[in-house]
Design an enzyme around this catalytic site. Sequence first.
Site, PDB file in Angstrom:
ATOM      1  CB  CYS A  47      40.970  46.072  45.617  1.00 36.26           C
ATOM      2  SG  CYS A  47      40.560  44.529  46.446  1.00 36.26           S
TER       3      CYS A  47
ATOM      4  CD  GLU B 244      42.742  38.346  47.602  1.00 35.10           C
ATOM      5  OE1 GLU B 244      43.504  38.809  46.744  1.00 35.10           O
ATOM      6  OE2 GLU B 244      42.116  39.041  48.410  1.00 35.10           O
TER       7      GLU B 244
HETATM    8  O1  FUB Z   1      46.607  42.989  44.724  1.00 29.66           O
HETATM    9  C1  FUB Z   1      45.826  44.124  44.443  1.00 29.66           C
HETATM   10  C2  FUB Z   1      44.378  43.835  44.721  1.00 29.66           C
HETATM   11  O2  FUB Z   1      44.189  43.531  46.093  1.00 29.66           O
HETATM   12  C3  FUB Z   1      43.856  42.614  44.001  1.00 29.66           C
HETATM   13  O3  FUB Z   1      43.418  42.852  42.726  1.00 29.66           O
HETATM   14  C4  FUB Z   1      42.782  42.171  44.909  1.00 29.66           C
HETATM   15  O4  FUB Z   1      42.404  40.860  44.680  1.00 29.66           O
HETATM   16  C5  FUB Z   1      43.391  42.385  46.265  1.00 29.66           C
HETATM   17  O5  FUB Z   1      44.218  41.323  46.613  1.00 29.66           O
HETATM   18 ZN    ZN Z   2      38.742  43.638  45.301  1.00 31.61          ZN
END
Ligand code: FUB
Ligand code: ZN
Length: 658
Positions: A423, A327
């Site tokens: 999230c 990501e």
């Molecule tokens: O790792 C916690 C949250 O989950 C991150 O901020 C998002 O990108 C997702 O990976």
């Molecule tokens: Zn998110």
Amino acid sequence: MQTCTNLELNNVKITSEFWNRYRELIVKEVLPYQWSVMNDEANIHIADDPQKNGTTKNSHAIANLKIVASKIKGHHSGFPFQDTDVYKWLEAVAYSLRYHPNDDLKQIADKLIDLIAEAQEYDGYLSTYFQIEAPERKFKRLKQSHELYTMGHYIEAAVAYYQVTGNEKALNIARKMADCIDNNFGLEKGKIPGYDGHPEIELALSRLYELTHEKKYLNLAYYFLKQRGQDPKFFDHQIEQDGFDHDLIEGMRNFPLSYYQAAEPIVDQETAEGHAVRVVYLCTGIAYVARLTGDQDLLTVCKRFWNNIVKKRMYVTGNIGSTTTGESFTYDYDLPNDTMYGETCASVGMTFFAKQMLQIEPEGEYGDILEKELFNGSLSGISLDGKHFFYVNPLEADPTASKGNPGKSHILTRRADWFGCACCPSNVARLIASVDQYIYTVHGSTILSHQFISNEANFDNNISIIQSNNFPWDGNISYKIKNPGENKFKFGIRIPSWSQCNYKLQVNKKDVNLPVKSGFVYIFVESSQMQIDLSLDMCIQFIRANNRVKNDLGKVAVQRGPIVYCAEEMDNSAPLWLYRIKEQAQARYHYNDHLLNGIGTIKVDAEVLNEDSKDDLLYTTVSNKPYDWHESKLSLIPYYAWGNRDDGQMSVWLNKEY
Ligand code: FUB
Ligand code: ZN
């Protein structure tokens, strides 16, 4: 008549039709829906999360808290940071109660706080995964554990909830948490000389400090920023002791330290590397602490990150994160449209960063990017019915490609009910519910109006401002300022970058011509009333990317005001890649009240190719089968509204004849 010294913004009531529709949606649909999902009471399908980290049948987020509070028995389910879904939801509830008081919802939230208090340990610790499954591993694998990230989200929620409702219990839980972290982390003997793999606690502690004025919280935030990357072996040492194969989140082990912004001290980091949400949460924390401490080195870091992201690594919609692998950011000008990530949380985080930067200095660019995120990159994360969400926000999507190409399977073309890693849904909810906090920024005796969202705002000294407009569809913005005490102050209005060549300003119905200083025009107010009318350029603009972005070469994006447009398959009869916008294309704007809750649509002159037959050769010479363009039109809708009808292709960047 006296010059105001430190004006305070007291409250803002949103009157914008555009935003009030979303804000009512938050109250009526989004919050009840998310609550039922987190209580495992909704009949939904939980989508495979884009990282393929595993699907769960339900959220289990509230159940995890209940298990820790000994209300039910069971195992933890979900990610180690599952609690944060609840906390971000609680934060959104807090903001919503300010504009839409609701006793029932407040009761639910109060009870939730009781539950959280019961789940919290005596020393302030709270992370349900570790409490249920691995108490012996608390703070032992910070690279993946998200413990401080998780508690940071609670602290943010508590600050908001306390500010709106005065609930002391909520705030005390947050203080206890912060004290627990303070007792465990630092360079003093016996403490952990480390930090969390996912930034968040830095900004949360800053918020707690701003509310409580307790210096130790700011000092702790400062410590976390300064310590990050100082000892590149810190995480490895912890992992050696915790057990190498003992991963908390599968697949994360191989990411380099730069993924966690921990390869070197942050003052030495030149570019935005690694996981995009981590970067922007970190940047927000740095900006908070830079503002609160006046630390110039930290401010330099903020600006460096800002420039790298905004000038080299951001999509035209404000989305960030060019790859699904981790990501993450990749490298400068690498902005592929159909394999990208553009996580909703990353855009939401970018609004936090921009807001902090505006509080540091009155630079119009911060307002431009904030606006871009609000109207495009963040908003696309939520459906028009409030019950479906994008995690990944692509600029080009094709259901056939998503199904047939594993490298594109993370690109959903319809928003999902929920995610295993959820999230984004509550993050976008808390942003919309708090949009009133993103309109003005006050610097001493200067009020900056950087977002065009109709509202009625009250400041100290009985100063009030009524901002009226039909933005983002109409560029006429009017301000009625009341200043009964005839105080002297400056009123700065952002002239958006998309309108800087063409705008009109009137003060008390008289044309004025003022210099634009760093994106703002400034008007001195000293009379008891003033009327300001700004007329922005709402012409349709064809945007091209810097030609270092290979994916956008020969293409244009269409923008009107702050809204970036896209083509969807259902409005256009051929595959979208067969169109090209004509060299001298005319584009017409039409507001359609009946489409997608009311949107501005654009029709642009284009040409299109007949699709080759399946019997045609895969390759042939151009002279054997020249392209045969014929007249057509392309119909466009706002990017934020895509994916709300039938499944189909979507594209922001469109071929252009030159
Ligand atoms: O790792 C916690 C949250 O989950 C991150 O901020 C998002 O990108 C997702 O990976
Ligand atoms: Zn998110």
